[in-house]
Design an enzyme around this catalytic site. Structure first.
Site, mmCIF file in Angstrom:
data_model
loop_
_atom_site.group_PDB
_atom_site.id
_atom_site.type_symbol
_atom_site.label_atom_id
_atom_site.label_comp_id
_atom_site.label_asym_id
_atom_site.label_seq_id
_atom_site.Cartn_x
_atom_site.Cartn_y
_atom_site.Cartn_z
ATOM 1 N N SER A 1 0.773 -1.022 0.116
ATOM 2 C CA SER A 1 0.037 -0.108 0.105
ATOM 3 C C SER A 1 0.868 1.257 -0.142
ATOM 4 O O SER A 1 0.524 2.075 -0.633
ATOM 5 C CB SER A 1 -0.835 0.199 1.190
ATOM 6 O OG SER A 1 -1.833 -0.858 1.062
ATOM 7 N N GLU A 2 1.953 1.222 0.711
ATOM 8 C CA GLU A 2 2.908 2.596 0.701
ATOM 9 C C GLU A 2 4.247 1.948 1.096
ATOM 10 O O GLU A 2 4.493 0.935 2.103
ATOM 11 C CB GLU A 2 2.518 3.501 1.756
ATOM 12 C CG GLU A 2 1.198 4.536 1.547
ATOM 13 C CD GLU A 2 -0.047 3.972 2.020
ATOM 14 O OE1 GLU A 2 -1.101 4.221 1.418
ATOM 15 O OE2 GLU A 2 -0.021 3.162 2.862
ATOM 16 N N THR A 3 5.151 2.787 0.742
ATOM 17 C CA THR A 3 6.645 2.436 1.012
ATOM 18 C C THR A 3 7.014 3.909 1.318
ATOM 19 O O THR A 3 6.816 4.988 0.742
ATOM 20 C CB THR A 3 7.183 2.087 -0.210
ATOM 21 O OG1 THR A 3 6.985 1.010 -0.611
ATOM 22 C CG2 THR A 3 8.946 1.978 0.045
#
Length: 295
Positions: A46-48
């Protein structure tokens, strides 16, 4: 070719392989935006985040946040997870300030009796802003529901933000369990509402007193469904408080990710301040992986 360390952690859970996974890359201030975006796409989470030197030395770090397709000004689980990773590496870290696109995020580290980091609490970088309302039929269309499944007694579907905007809608419990995103309907919704940029993210919930069940869908940003969305549950809590004039503050327990098999638990406190309604998100984290990435 730089070789950077990275860590992954599951956020808003005490169980490995639950919650929302996050990749945290340490460094990368020499990388351009396109390379950071490629790294985020490679992790396919979903995010980094990328942890960089702060512009102001009084702050802890500058953190850039990427989903699978674009950079984000604010996201909740990346802030909690990044704080947890930094605190796991630095036993003296108790509080932090992150510079992000939406402003400053203030962090308190949660530690157990032995001093080990177990999670973090973050305060939203911006007060609540409330935007347009949307017809129930639009929400029903993008999630393959009936318009009657959208509950409008407390509020109609409403755009709200504490630094990252979402369309927030209340559903019946059965409808929440039955959501099935329609990608073509999402594309049509974005085309009809181009002010949402390159994403049309829908956060839906049902309520039992101060306990919420939630799901978030952002297929146009590459996230078909998100296991835990701090930057959506924060404005949800703030929106509900804004509609309850008798309260100065409200604390909610949010369950998300259950339908995905990645149950997540978020504690969200909304409160009225001089500058508006803000929220604090509390979440536990579990370490999962560590390694290096060549960029």
């Amino acid at each position: 070719m730089p070789i950077l360390p990275f860590f992954t952690t599951d956020v808003f859970t005490t169980t490995r392989f639950g919650g929302n996974p996050l990749a945290v890359v340490m460094g990368g201030d020499t990388l351009d935006t396109a390379t950071m975006q490629a790294v985020a796409a490679e992790f396919n989470l979903s995010e980094t985040t990328f942890v960089l030197p702060p512009a102001d030395p009084a702050h802890t770090a500058r953190v850039r946040i990427f989903n699978r397709t674009a950079e984000m000004a604010f996201a909740g689980h990346p802030m909690v997870g990044t704080a947890f990773i930094l605190a796991s590496e630095d036993p003296d870290l108790r509080e932090a300030v992150f510079e992000i696109g939406a402003g400053l995020v203030r962090v308190r580290i949660a530690r157990d009796g032995a001093g080990a980091a177990v999670g973090a609490a973050i305060t939203t970088p911006q007060p609540l802003t409330v935007g347009e309302t949307l017809p129930p039929e639009l929400i029903a269309g993008v999630l393959r529901l009936d318009p009657g499944d959208v509950v409008t007694k407390t509020h109609p579907p409403t755009v709200a933000s504490n630094g990252n905007a979402y369309v927030i809608a209340e559903l019946t419990p059965d409808a929440l369990a039955g959501c099935a995103p329609d990608i073509d309907a999402f594309r049509a919704a974005l085309a009809a509402h181009p002010q949402h940029g390159n994403r049309f993210s829908v956060h839906v919930y049902c309520r039992d007193a101060m306990t919420l069940r939630a799901r978030m869908f952002a297929p146009l940003a590459g996230t078909w469904e998100d296991p835990a969305t701090g930057s959506a549950n924060a404005p949800l809590a703030c929106l509900l408080l804004s509609l309850d004039a008798a309260r100065e503050a409200a604390a909610f327990t949010v369950h998300q990710g259950v339908e995905m098999g990645r149950p997540s638990l978020l504690q969200v406190e909304a409160r009225r301040e001089a500058g508006g309604i803000v929220a604090t998100l509390h979440g536990a984290c579990v370490p999962v992986m560590a390694g290096t990435i060549r960029v």
